[in-house]
Design a protein around this motif. Structure first.
Motif, PDB file in Angstrom:
ATOM      1  N   PHE A   1     -38.961 -41.103 111.615  1.00 39.62           N
ATOM      2  CA  PHE A   1     -40.006 -40.282 111.004  1.00 39.62           C
ATOM      3  C   PHE A   1     -39.423 -38.902 110.703  1.00 39.62           C
ATOM      4  O   PHE A   1     -38.926 -38.213 111.594  1.00 39.62           O
ATOM      5  CB  PHE A   1     -41.200 -40.165 111.949  1.00 39.62           C
ATOM      6  N   PHE A   2     -39.450 -38.514 109.430  1.00 43.34           N
ATOM      7  CA  PHE A   2     -38.767 -37.291 109.002  1.00 43.34           C
ATOM      8  C   PHE A   2     -39.665 -36.564 108.008  1.00 43.34           C
ATOM      9  O   PHE A   2     -39.803 -36.987 106.860  1.00 43.34           O
ATOM     10  CB  PHE A   2     -37.423 -37.647 108.375  1.00 43.34           C
ATOM     11  N   ALA A   3     -40.297 -35.469 108.458  1.00 38.51           N
ATOM     12  CA  ALA A   3     -41.246 -34.728 107.624  1.00 38.51           C
ATOM     13  C   ALA A   3     -40.621 -33.433 107.121  1.00 38.51           C
ATOM     14  O   ALA A   3     -39.872 -32.767 107.846  1.00 38.51           O
ATOM     15  CB  ALA A   3     -42.516 -34.428 108.415  1.00 38.51           C
ATOM     16  N   ARG A   4     -40.956 -33.096 105.875  1.00 41.50           N
ATOM     17  CA  ARG A   4     -40.478 -31.849 105.277  1.00 41.50           C
ATOM     18  C   ARG A   4     -41.604 -31.195 104.484  1.00 41.50           C
ATOM     19  O   ARG A   4     -42.352 -31.884 103.780  1.00 41.50           O
ATOM     20  CB  ARG A   4     -39.291 -32.109 104.353  1.00 41.50           C
ATOM     21  N   LEU A   5     -41.710 -29.891 104.598  1.00 44.99           N
ATOM     22  CA  LEU A   5     -42.658 -29.108 103.817  1.00 44.99           C
ATOM     23  C   LEU A   5     -41.910 -28.355 102.725  1.00 44.99           C
ATOM     24  O   LEU A   5     -40.777 -27.903 102.942  1.00 44.99           O
ATOM     25  CB  LEU A   5     -43.399 -28.111 104.704  1.00 44.99           C
ATOM     26  N   SER A   6     -42.545 -28.197 101.577  1.00 43.48           N
ATOM     27  CA  SER A   6     -41.901 -27.467 100.484  1.00 43.48           C
ATOM     28  C   SER A   6     -42.908 -26.553  99.799  1.00 43.48           C
ATOM     29  O   SER A   6     -44.112 -26.833  99.761  1.00 43.48           O
ATOM     30  CB  SER A   6     -41.303 -28.431  99.454  1.00 43.48           C
ATOM     31  N   LEU A   7     -42.394 -25.463  99.267  1.00 47.47           N
ATOM     32  CA  LEU A   7     -43.186 -24.529  98.475  1.00 47.47           C
ATOM     33  C   LEU A   7     -42.384 -24.176  97.231  1.00 47.47           C
ATOM     34  O   LEU A   7     -41.247 -23.703  97.327  1.00 47.47           O
ATOM     35  CB  LEU A   7     -43.501 -23.261  99.274  1.00 47.47           C
TER      36      LEU A   7
END
Length: 767
Positions: A757-763
């Motif tokens: 499980f590998f989560a990433r946030l981006s803006l």
């Protein structure tokens, strides 16, 4: 005599009538960038005439009766338009059209009878519905293509397609804007293709075809080819920041250099850069670093000629955990994300220059010229067998090279009408030369000490080709494409290690061979909802220069330097309903020589003839105005033809794969996707006594874009790989190895664990 007079009079009448007919010439542009749009479908309502815009966004209809006409223009991801044009005798009517982007509507997708050999319905839909969010997703846009990473992200991915374990690119031709990605006679493996110099946010389109059926695609295009097209211009500048688990960070920025003033002159220029860092999910921190810088200019040299210049540079460095044998997990020597040799890793760089000139003459002849150059460096430390050969120091190897690659692609295309038929003739020439310095394979220890140089030499390889391609539209429904190409290879290897007194260090060996590759394809379009096609052709892949120049090598004995591949596809494209699209094909491919991965050497070697057959199915369905579904099913039956029954499996070749998912695109800024990929169990060795276990993995992407007036100011995104946290083996090999302290070697599955499980946030911010 009367019949002759009648024919002459009829001819004069028809010529006289034609002399007073008019012409419609138009150009289509993207409204946001004011750059020309190629591949737009243009139809004259009620006339039965249609065509696609060329590289300069142009279309032309000759021989039109003086009258008002309605012109329909449609393109995937753009709002369709209908414009009015009045044709006057003996005059050319010129129109210019701007198409605005819009949400995808499958009802507007047309199964075209115009240039069906080049149509890209599936890829055009997918890239609009599934924006690329990471570098691995670039390759996954090809239906049925699977990838596996077994070096933590710095090394090129292992590729699987149509019953092939393609290693890193042995039988698939990859290009970016027409510039080759594959490296022939590479230090790590033939056809090694590292796409990490491409910034995902800059990919505009993906053209592909499975099988050896395209005349201008030569070496390595047996299982298929893929060309990634980067954006010609930016509609606005942007900056993007990402943060994720495992100390993962990424920053991307693209700067529009010319702005509105440039767009007013049909010019564009941008500069983009990417930096990534991650320790990844392995127990041994990866310390992965990647830097990309790209600059691109597009403008007019003249009214009829476009110039595109691209320059880029890429650098990456990393540690990786390598492959783990099953018994090491079972015995507790290491855990699932651990390593046997923690000193594995690598460093690579690539600098590119690409110049493309496209000229469309007043008579609609298309002349293309492309010049490219790349400087490439590679250094990789691996340990596949641990202590099998050297029980004290271990079996770590170093593969290293420095390469200069340069070449040319050129073509000249004309179109002529003979009666009711249309003939498009293309003549082309291609040249590529690879010069390497210090191509090396060495036995090393701890990534520091060289214990023994196994191979060291310089490669100088030339590939020159000529081709001719004819596309004949016999009627509004039936099209035939025939082509032939001739490739010439000169492989040269300078051995810098003394093998014997008869072959001292510095000995240069050469080998030459030419190959002819014919193609023949048929397309019958019953209506805009149904097309039947038959593709046939021959392709080939070159072999490593070090192998083909060896005096006593396996290829010297057979003289087989450029083994051929013969394929055929029988397929259909159907739109039974406006919102539903099917593409299915039954295919066959026979290869004169197969490549098999040898785990204990970490190399790929030739091992005889093979054949493959299977079925590909792709379905795209628009469930609602904002929700889309897709599924790809791919079967294959790969077999060796030179082995006994029961011993004729092709190791690691996939036999069944499937991908699919749901994509959401709303007018309120919310978008996203939920996707899966499945690979079934497959043989890991020739007799299927060792099995590479299959897997089912799901990914998720959610984005929200805020509108600021007519434009979106920013986008917030969340991407999750392996949403269900499945424990899976991404790459697997049947390898004979020995762990430290073991009395005897063991052959079993060695694997690299897949992403947890590998989560990433981006803006992303736009201006």
């Amino acid at each position: 005599m009367q019949k002759l007079i009648y024919c002459i009079v009829s001819l004069l009448i028809s010529v006289s009538a034609y002399a007073h007919l008019g012409t419609l010439v138009g150009t289509v542009y993207d409204q946001s960038t004011n750059l020309p749009l190629r591949g737009v479908t243009v139809q004259l309502t009620g006339s039965g005439k249609a065509m696609l815009t060329n590289e300069l966004g142009q279309y032309r209809f000759d021989g039109l009766v003086a009258s008002p006409y309605k012109v329909e223009l449609s393109h995937v991801g753009y709002k369709s338009q209908v414009i009015n044009a009045s044709i006057i005798d003996d005059q050319i009517t010129t129109v210019k059209t701007l198409l605005a982007t819009s949400s995808v509507d499958l009802s507007e997708v047309v199964v075209s009878s115009q240039r069906p050999h080049d149509q890209q319905l599936i890829s055009s839909l997918d890239i609009k519905l599934r924006p690329i969010v990471n570098s691995q997703e670039i390759l996954r846009l090809v239906p049925g293509l699977f990838i596996g990473q077994h070096a933590g992200g710095g090394k090129a991915e292992q590729i699987f397609l149509r019953g092939f374990d393609l290693d890193h690119g042995t039988d698939i031709r990859l290009t970016v804007d027409g510039m080759p990605v594959n490296m022939v006679s590479h230090a790590h493996g033939q056809g090694y293709a590292d796409l990490h110099f491409v910034i995902p946010e800059l990919v505009e389109g993906v053209d592909f075809k499975k099988g050896p059926y395209t005349t201008d695609k030569g070496n390595l295009a047996t299982a298929g080819w893929v060309d990634f097209r980067t954006r010609t211009g930016l509609d606005r500048s942007f900056a993007k920041l990402e943060i994720g688990q495992f100390n993962t960070y990424r920053a991307v920025a693209g700067l529009d250099l010319l702005g509105q003033k440039g767009r007013a002159k049909n010019q564009s220029a941008y500069l983009a850069s990417e930096y990534s860092y991650s320790n990844s999910y392995f127990d041994n921190p990866q310390h992965f670093k990647r830097l990309n810088v790209v600059g691109k200019y597009h403008g007019h040299v003249s009214d009829h000629t476009n110039l595109t210049l691209t320059g880029s540079t890429f650098w990456s460095k990393w540690n990786h955990s390598g492959q783990i044998p099953d018994r090491a997990i079972e015995s507790g020597v290491t855990d699932w994300f651990g390593s046997i040799d923690p000193t594995e890793g690598g460093e690579t760089s690539r600098t590119n220059f690409n110049a493309q000139l496209v000229t469309v003459t007043p008579r609609n002849h298309i002349i293309k010229n492309q010049f490219f150059y790349a400087n490439y460096n590679f250094e990789l430390y691996s340990n596949f067998t641990f202590f099998l050969k050297d029980s004290i120091n271990g079996d770590q190897i170093r593969q290293k090279e420095h390469r200069n690659l340069f070449g040319y692609n050129g073509s000249y295309a004309t179109q002529a009408n003979l009666g009711q038929t249309s003939w498009t003739t293309t003549l082309g020439a291609q040249y590529r030369q690879d010069i390497t310095h210090g191509t090396e394979l060495s036995h090393t220890r701890n990534r520091v000490e060289i214990l023994n140089q196994i191979q060291l030499g310089n490669v100088n390889e030339i590939n020159a080709a000529l081709y001719a391609d004819e596309l004949v539209q016999i009627s509004s429904r039936f099209t035939v494409n025939a082509g032939v190409r001739v490739d010439y290879f000169r492989s040269q290897y300078e051995d810098l290690l003394a093998v014997s007194s008869a072959t001292p260090a510095g000995t240069i060996k050469r080998a030459t061979q030419a190959v002819v590759s014919p193609k023949l394809n048929f397309y019958y379009t019953f209506n805009p909802q149904f097309q039947l096609y038959l593709n046939t052709g021959k392709g080939f892949h070159s072999n490593d220069a070090r192998v083909v120049t060896a005096q006593n090598g396996p290829l010297r004995r057979t003289g087989e330097i450029l083994p051929g591949g013969y394929g055929s596809d029988l397929g259909i494209i159907i739109k039974p309903f406006p919102k539903l699209l099917f593409n299915a094909a039954a295919w066959y491919l026979w290869l004169a020589q197969e490549f098999v991965y040898v785990g204990d050497e970490g190399v790929v070697e030739p091992s005889g003839r093979s054949r493959r057959a299977g079925i590909d199915l792709s379905v795209r369905y628009q469930l609602t105005k904002t929700l889309y579904a897709d599924i790809d099913l791919n079967t294959a039956n790969p077999r060796s033809l030179d082995a006994e029954a029961g011993q004729n499996r092709l190791p690691l070749a996939p036999v069944f794969t499937s991908t699919g998912g749901l994509s959401l695109q709303t007018p309120y800024g919310l978008s996203g996707s939920l996707r899966y990929r499945y690979m079934a169990n497959r043989p890991a060795n020739e007799d299927n006594t060792i099995v590479a276990k299959g897997y089912f993995v799901t990914d998720m992407q959610v984005n929200y874009a805020r509108h600021g007036g007519a434009k979106r100011n920013y986008t917030v995104g969340l991407s999750v790989q392996n949403l269900l946290n499945t424990r899976w083996k991404e790459t697997q090999f049947a390898t004979e190895s020995r762990l430290k302290g073991e009395a005897a070697p063991v052959e079993e599955i060695h694997f690299t664990p897949g992403t947890p499980f590998f989560a990433r946030l981006s803006l992303t911010y736009f201006w």
